[in-house]
Enzyme design. Structure first.
Site, PDB file in Angstrom:
ATOM      1  N   GLU A 124       1.914   0.775   3.510  1.00 26.87           N
ATOM      2  CA  GLU A 124       0.607   1.383   3.226  1.00 26.87           C
ATOM      3  C   GLU A 124       0.738   2.866   3.560  1.00 26.87           C
ATOM      4  OE1 GLU A 124      -4.144   1.109   4.287  1.00 26.87           O
ATOM      5  OE2 GLU A 124      -2.676   0.818   5.871  1.00 26.87           O
ATOM      6  N   ASP A 139       0.967  -2.630   7.330  1.00 20.41           N
ATOM      7  CA  ASP A 139      -0.352  -2.037   7.490  1.00 20.41           C
ATOM      8  C   ASP A 139      -0.271  -0.757   8.331  1.00 20.41           C
ATOM      9  OD1 ASP A 139      -3.403  -2.541   7.449  1.00 20.41           O
ATOM     10  OD2 ASP A 139      -3.002  -2.254   9.576  1.00 20.41           O
TER      11      ASP A 139
HETATM   12  C1  GLC Z   1      -5.358  -0.724   6.895  1.00 20.00           C
HETATM   13  C2  GLC Z   1      -6.048  -1.866   6.198  1.00 20.00           C
HETATM   14  C3  GLC Z   1      -7.506  -1.824   6.549  1.00 20.00           C
HETATM   15  C4  GLC Z   1      -7.632  -2.018   8.046  1.00 20.00           C
HETATM   16  C5  GLC Z   1      -6.808  -0.969   8.792  1.00 20.00           C
HETATM   17  C6  GLC Z   1      -6.645  -1.351  10.234  1.00 20.00           C
HETATM   18  O1  GLC Z   1      -5.804   0.493   6.451  1.00 20.00           O
HETATM   19  O2  GLC Z   1      -5.820  -1.801   4.829  1.00 20.00           O
HETATM   20  O3  GLC Z   1      -8.229  -2.834   5.886  1.00 20.00           O
HETATM   21  O4  GLC Z   1      -8.980  -1.916   8.407  1.00 20.00           O
HETATM   22  O5  GLC Z   1      -5.513  -0.842   8.281  1.00 20.00           O
HETATM   23  O6  GLC Z   1      -5.789  -2.446  10.366  1.00 20.00           O
END
Ligand code: GLC
Length: 545
Positions: A269, A207
């Site tokens: 991500e 993440d």
């Molecule tokens: C990422 C996740 C999102 C979350 C953020 C903070 O972007 O996909 O859902 O709010 O990280 O953890």
């Protein structure tokens, strides 16, 4: 083929209106029938659920509302029997403010965890260079040390009276950023990863991985014109995102993960402005970092539209990365692709085209629960119904992410078969009477059966599985044509226009055999030259023997 599962919304086994791990276990047959190889489960660890699990209070347990460690182990075992691997979400940038580490860290300036988070004294409110934005967050004459903003609105710095200091949080204030310059943090987080690797998970989706480090000099992020949906000045995150130090951490993490047998995977991500920016996430030519950084550009690029030229450019770009590409059109943070690429009248036809791109490109495919059904985005109509905090602070410009997180639609019956409880955590979309697994499995022409067909095809056809990807037509504004190479090449044709289009001569001259087509009339056509592709049709062919 990987499917992201949002555990709150997939299956509710105990009737409390919230999905749980046993609810996933109960639906493994469906995932196997669809042809899913691995599921990525959004965070299911103990959490105050401010950011619905992305605020983790304990990395080595399961949130009681989702079940127990025993349920998790049972899910792993059952998934194995279904040939499905389990990938966990790993949130390394921040913890919950209720995590024991933060509670201790925030209690004083000299406790053992004092340096586990990013603390700062702030600056005097009257100091030179302090911006109007910083002044909004004054405490006892002190303001945050710079102009950095939380992605979710307001200053990224929060005052703690016990320390008379600010801590940094890139996301909600209940999500304090860990201090990755402290080796103890890396040690603890790698330990948490090992805890799950030892149990048998296939890897992690990392993440917000680009945000682990911040500029040690805390320089102001450059300001851009205008304000964002939360009403704050637009910034470019030069000093608070994508710092090079993160790559050292990832290389060590990859080395750690590679010690485990059985092809464990690190997925990132990684929202990037350009496809070339993905190189560093693979580790460049050394390829010693992530195996699968996400390519978000075809699906989420700011100019993304339902257009042959857009996909020709971005899918061709996707082929230029140093490792295996990973393509994503849907996730829990963005309105569903069926709505983003739909026109309100041909949404399912267009969704079939998107499915074709996802599943016939040379790439690992990542889908999101409900996307193969054509579940739509159901954004709350009233502020009082919003659950995602950014939808409350940002209303009405930003309505939050509830719309793409509604309960999975299994049946046309009560609560769409998601739960026995009429009070589900988010409302079930009323369109579940037609958009659901049970109904669509019985309809040969459904979107779900199109997904099943394409997934089965890509598993069994060597060209679709491993062949290279060449774009055969460079200029057609309406039709995208590409070939997947190999001894028995496959040609994919997608009509992006709402009008029938004649296949241009000279693409593939030989007689062809249809592998899949959205329109039954195409299935009996044996020559490409002169054939007509109906509006939005997809046609996948291979040379006739
Ligand atoms: C990422 C996740 C999102 C979350 C953020 C903070 O972007 O996909 O859902 O709010 O990280 O953890």
């Amino acid at each position: 083929m990987i499917e992201e599962i949002y555990p709150r919304s997939f299956g509710d086994s105990n009737g409390d209106g919230v999905g749980d791990l046993n609810g996933i276990t109960q639906h493994l047959d469906y995932l196997q029938t669809l042809g899913i190889d691995a599921i990525w489960i959004a965070p299911m660890y103990p959490s105050p659920q401010v950011d619905f699990g992305y605020d983790i209070a304990d990395y080595e347990r399961v949130d009681p509302q989702y079940g127990s460690l025993a349920d998790f182990d049972a899910l792993l075992r059952a998934a194995k029997k279904h040939h499905i691997r389990i990938i966990l979400d790993m949130v390394l940038n921040h913890t919950s403010d209720r995590h024991a580490w933060f509670v201790e860290s925030a209690s004083s300036r000299d406790n053992p965890k004092a340096d586990w988070y990013v603390w700062n004294d702030g600056v005097a409110a009257g100091a030179p260079g302090v911006t109007a934005f910083q002044k909004r967050f004054e405490h006892d004459g002190k303001v945050p040390p710079n102009n950095w903003e939380s992605v979710f609105g307001g200053s990224a710095w929060e005052w703690v009276p016990a320390r008379r200091q600010f801590y940094y949080h890139r996301f909600y204030r209940q999500q304090p950023d860990l201090n990755w310059r402290n080796p103890a943090v890396e040690h603890a987080m790698f330990g948490a990863m090992r805890f799950w690797l030892d149990r048998g998970v296939a890897g992690f989706r990392l993440d917000a991985i680009s945000t682990l480090f911040e500029d040690p000099q805390l320089r102001n992020d450059p300001q851009r014109p205008g304000t964002n949906a939360q009403g704050d000045p637009n910034l470019s995150t030069r000093y608070s995102d994508n710092l090079p130090e993160v790559h050292d951490v990832i290389r060590r993490m990859r080395a750690m993960v590679d010690k485990y047998p059985g092809d464990r995977v690190l997925i990132g991500e990684t929202y990037t402005a350009d496809v070339a920016d993905l190189d560093t996430w693979y580790g460049g030519s050394r390829r010693d970092e992530l195996q699968l950084p996400m390519n978000m550009l075809p699906g989420f690029g700011w100019r993304a539209k339902f257009d042959a030229g857009w996909f020709r450019k971005t899918l061709e770009g996707a082929q230029t990365v140093p490792g295996q590409p990973l393509i994503v059109f849907d996730n829990h943070d963005n309105p569903r692709s069926i709505d983003r690429f739909g026109d309100g009248r041909h949404d399912v036809q267009r969704a079939k085209a998107i499915a074709t791109l996802l599943l016939t490109s040379r790439a690992t495919a990542l889908t999101y629960y409900g996307a193969p059904l054509g579940m739509t985005t159901a954004t709350p109509a009233r502020k009082e119904d919003v659950r995602d905090p950014i939808g409350i602070t940002g209303w009405p410009k930003e309505k939050g992410r509830d719309g793409e997180r509604t309960p999975m639609q299994w049946t046309p019956g009560p609560q769409a078969g998601f739960s026995t409880n009429p009070r589900t955590w988010l409302p079930v979309n009323p369109n579940h009477v037609t958009v659901n697994v049970q109904t669509e499995l019985a309809e040969p022409g459904s979107l779900l059966n199109w997904y099943r067909k394409l997934i089965a095809l890509r598993r069994s056809n060597p060209a679709l599985r491993d062949g290279d990807m060449t774009f055969l037509d460079r200029t057609d504004p309406d039709v995208l044509v590409y070939r997947r190479g190999g001894a028995h090449p496959v040609t994919v044709l997608v009509n992006f226009s709402g009008m029938p289009q004649k296949v241009k001569t000279g693409i593939v001259q030989r007689a062809v055999r249809t592998l899949a087509a959205t329109d039954p009339a195409l299935a009996n056509t044996t020559t490409l030259d002169g054939a007509t592709l109906p509006a939005y049709a997809t046609w996948i062919v291979t040379p006739a023997k």
